[in-house]
Design a protein around this motif. Structure first.
Motif, short mmCIF file in Angstrom:
data_model
loop_
_atom_site.label_atom_id
_atom_site.label_comp_id
_atom_site.label_asym_id
_atom_site.label_seq_id
_atom_site.Cartn_x
_atom_site.Cartn_y
_atom_site.Cartn_z
N VAL A 37 0.85 -1.19 0.00
CA VAL A 37 0.00 0.00 0.00
C VAL A 37 0.88 1.24 0.00
O VAL A 37 0.66 2.18 -0.79
N GLU A 38 1.87 1.27 0.87
CA GLU A 38 2.77 2.42 0.97
C GLU A 38 3.52 2.64 -0.34
O GLU A 38 3.69 3.79 -0.79
N ASP A 39 3.97 1.55 -0.98
CA ASP A 39 4.68 1.67 -2.26
C ASP A 39 3.77 2.28 -3.32
O ASP A 39 4.18 3.18 -4.06
N GLY A 44 1.82 7.32 -6.28
CA GLY A 44 0.62 8.03 -6.68
C GLY A 44 -0.43 7.15 -7.34
O GLY A 44 -1.31 7.65 -8.05
N ASP A 45 -0.37 5.85 -7.12
CA ASP A 45 -1.30 4.91 -7.74
C ASP A 45 -2.37 4.52 -6.72
O ASP A 45 -2.28 3.50 -6.04
N SER A 46 -3.41 5.35 -6.64
CA SER A 46 -4.46 5.11 -5.64
C SER A 46 -5.27 3.86 -5.95
O SER A 46 -5.76 3.18 -5.05
#
Length: 76
Positions: A37-39, A44-46
């Motif tokens: 998730v953090e990566d 910027g890939d929600s």
């Protein structure tokens, strides 16, 4: 297990060990997915971050179910 181990070696019946393993695997997956998730967020890939959050939620559910099953079986 292919060799038919049913607790003689480990001291834990396979079916009980399997629940323990499953629960641990789910909990480990929750931790690993936090990194994913953090990566994704850092890039910027929600959409991908949301995908991993949903997967993380399912792993949490599996862990909770495994813990409840263990609780009922170990207290008997």
């Amino acid at each position: 297990m292919a060799d038919g181990e049913t607790g003689a070696i480990t001291g834990t019946k396979d079916k009980d060990y399997n629940i323990i393993w499953f629960t641990e695997a789910c909990l480990s997956n929750v931790l690993r997915l936090e990194t994913y998730v953090e990566d994704a967020e850092r890039e910027g890939d929600s959409e991908l971050a949301d995908f991993f959050r949903r997967a993380q939620s399912e792993s949490r559910k599996g862990a909770e179910q495994g813990k409840q099953l263990l609780k009922t079986r170990l207290s008997s």
